[in-house]
Scaffold this motif. Sequence first.
Motif, PDB file in Angstrom:
ATOM      1  N   LYS A 344      36.005  43.022  35.874  1.00 14.34           N
ATOM      2  CA  LYS A 344      37.447  42.966  36.111  1.00 14.34           C
ATOM      3  C   LYS A 344      38.060  41.772  35.388  1.00 14.34           C
ATOM      4  CE  LYS A 344      38.640  43.919  40.304  1.00 14.34           C
ATOM      5  NZ  LYS A 344      39.202  45.290  40.197  1.00 14.34           N
ATOM      6  N   ALA A 345      37.381  40.620  35.463  1.00 16.63           N
ATOM      7  CA  ALA A 345      37.895  39.413  34.801  1.00 16.63           C
ATOM      8  C   ALA A 345      37.987  39.615  33.292  1.00 16.63           C
ATOM      9  CB  ALA A 345      37.004  38.221  35.126  1.00 16.63           C
ATOM     10  N   PHE A 348      40.973  41.737  32.574  1.00 18.17           N
ATOM     11  CA  PHE A 348      42.220  40.982  32.728  1.00 18.17           C
ATOM     12  C   PHE A 348      42.486  40.108  31.498  1.00 18.17           C
ATOM     13  CE2 PHE A 348      42.486  40.888  37.679  1.00 18.17           C
ATOM     14  CZ  PHE A 348      42.772  42.248  37.663  1.00 18.17           C
ATOM     15  N   LEU A 362      41.522  35.536  39.741  1.00 22.27           N
ATOM     16  CA  LEU A 362      42.145  36.758  40.243  1.00 22.27           C
ATOM     17  C   LEU A 362      41.101  37.801  40.630  1.00 22.27           C
ATOM     18  CD1 LEU A 362      45.062  37.106  37.683  1.00 22.27           C
ATOM     19  CD2 LEU A 362      45.307  36.623  40.126  1.00 22.27           C
ATOM     20  N   ALA A 363      40.074  37.933  39.798  1.00 29.75           N
ATOM     21  CA  ALA A 363      39.059  38.963  40.042  1.00 29.75           C
ATOM     22  C   ALA A 363      38.172  38.642  41.235  1.00 29.75           C
ATOM     23  CB  ALA A 363      38.199  39.140  38.796  1.00 29.75           C
ATOM     24  N   SER A 369      43.476  40.706  43.325  1.00 33.44           N
ATOM     25  CA  SER A 369      43.400  41.443  42.069  1.00 33.44           C
ATOM     26  C   SER A 369      44.200  42.741  42.145  1.00 33.44           C
ATOM     27  CB  SER A 369      41.941  41.730  41.702  1.00 33.44           C
ATOM     28  OG  SER A 369      41.299  42.512  42.695  1.00 33.44           O
ATOM     29  N   GLU A 373      47.477  43.527  39.742  1.00 33.87           N
ATOM     30  CA  GLU A 373      47.599  44.732  38.918  1.00 33.87           C
ATOM     31  C   GLU A 373      48.832  45.542  39.293  1.00 33.87           C
ATOM     32  OE1 GLU A 373      44.423  46.465  36.768  1.00 33.87           O
ATOM     33  OE2 GLU A 373      43.093  46.108  38.473  1.00 33.87           O
TER      34      GLU A 373
END
Length: 525
Positions: A344-345, A348, A362-363, A369, A373
């Motif tokens: 996910k990071a 991003f 954030l992740a 997260s 989004e």
Amino acid sequence: MKKLEEVFETWEAVIGLEIHAELTTLTTKMFCGCKLEFGAEPNTHTCPVCLGLPGALPVPNKAAIESIVLAGLATNCDIEKRSMFYRKGYMYPDMSKNFQTTQGPVAFCMRGHLDLAVDGAAARERYRLNDLAVGESCDNITRTDDGYTAHVGITRIHMEEDAGKMVHIGGGEGRIAGATHSLVDYNRAGTPLIELVTEPDLRTPEEARLFMQKLRQIYLAIGISDCSMEEGSLRCDGNVSLRRRGTEKFGVKTELKNMNSFKNLHDGLAYEICRQAEVLEEGGQIYQETRHWDPSTKRTIVMRVKETADDYRLFPEPDMVPFDLSDEFIDNVRAKLPELPDQKATRFESAYGLSAYDARQLAADAHMSVFFESCMTAAGSEAAILAKPVANLVINDVSAYVNAHEGFNVTNSPLTPVRAVGLAKLLVSDAISSKQAKEVFAAVLEEDKDPDVVVEERGMKQVSDAGAIEAVVEEVLAANPNEVASYKGGNTKIIGFFVGQCMKAMRGQGNPKLINQVLARKLAE
């Protein structure tokens, strides 16, 4: 006693972790049908199997096996198709059958790894990190722009059952020392528990802390545990020894038992490293023992001499046949893997142009997260421009609010994604200052109003008219000739005084960034 950085000049710490996680998202115990329920009345969820009564036979929990395979896949482990359970001698009253059912040398998950991003203050504990150039590697680390990446091996993740809970009455701080009597609750006995054992690849308390934090993020992402350290569903034992820098032979290790917070894990290891160094430098001897970290006195205390493998008397569990996991079973579990925090990071970073640090922050939290989004979806074509200010809002303001308000969930609050994007737009357009943005953020949550409405009602919109600001700056400079002379004489710090006077003249509505620019230009004339 020396400080940690002084100890690291001479000694190298060798740290390994054993991290236990209860599979709290399951409904029943590991080898019986008893209900899993934290906080239930003592001894209300027990049966002949989890109490070890004669003739009771265990039946493995298939969902628990799926969970540990999921954990292994998420931590880059090889999944062993054939493994088995053993009986491990356990002569304590919180396990009434006097043995623990656990896996032996071959576990469901073997030979994994995680890569840790260590930066900022956390990287400073690593010895002579600045001797490495960016991109250069040494041992298991690679230097990065703002720290390093550490490759940490995972020996195995094995399945076992948890013990019950002891409550000591009359002793200090609930410990057995000085207690008049003890009570035992067997509700937890038999709870499915997975234990991850790292290789001795960690070298600093910060690396240990970051590893455990990262593992918690992964377990939460794959949904196998609530990972509540306060309730004991995530616990950590730390093994630490010292060796002289430049030598390869491991020293004698001690084990810190049941670290129940990230801070305690870091502080306990840091103290134990310094304690061992002091003992060794005074000609003393380190003993293989289990120690307890007391956060109130900030020291470790001997609990017992460490058991050896012979003390456990491991032998194959006679009431269960070995496991043979099929390719189909493993593939079905693999298909359930969600997007993991690292993935996910990375997304991003590439999709929104965030820094590695912001993307990682954030992740790390599922709620944050998802909210971020949703904000990016609300931003539409402006997502690339607003990604950084929205990320700052979530990482700083929202996180601080969550920490200060127990039970707060941003995904179900007055701060909708549309409002968060609106607040970011006001900040990016210089309609409000960063200080005012914090006031608007609080008002949105407390009054359930749109950011534009808050700004309008409070008359907060900044004046960014260059001509108006220039006129105010000229008035302030003309009214303070002595301060102007001081600035031109080299006292550049006094510019803060001028900014304050300009903001006062404009009733707090001047654009500080523009005021600073005009002041710098006028003072240079």
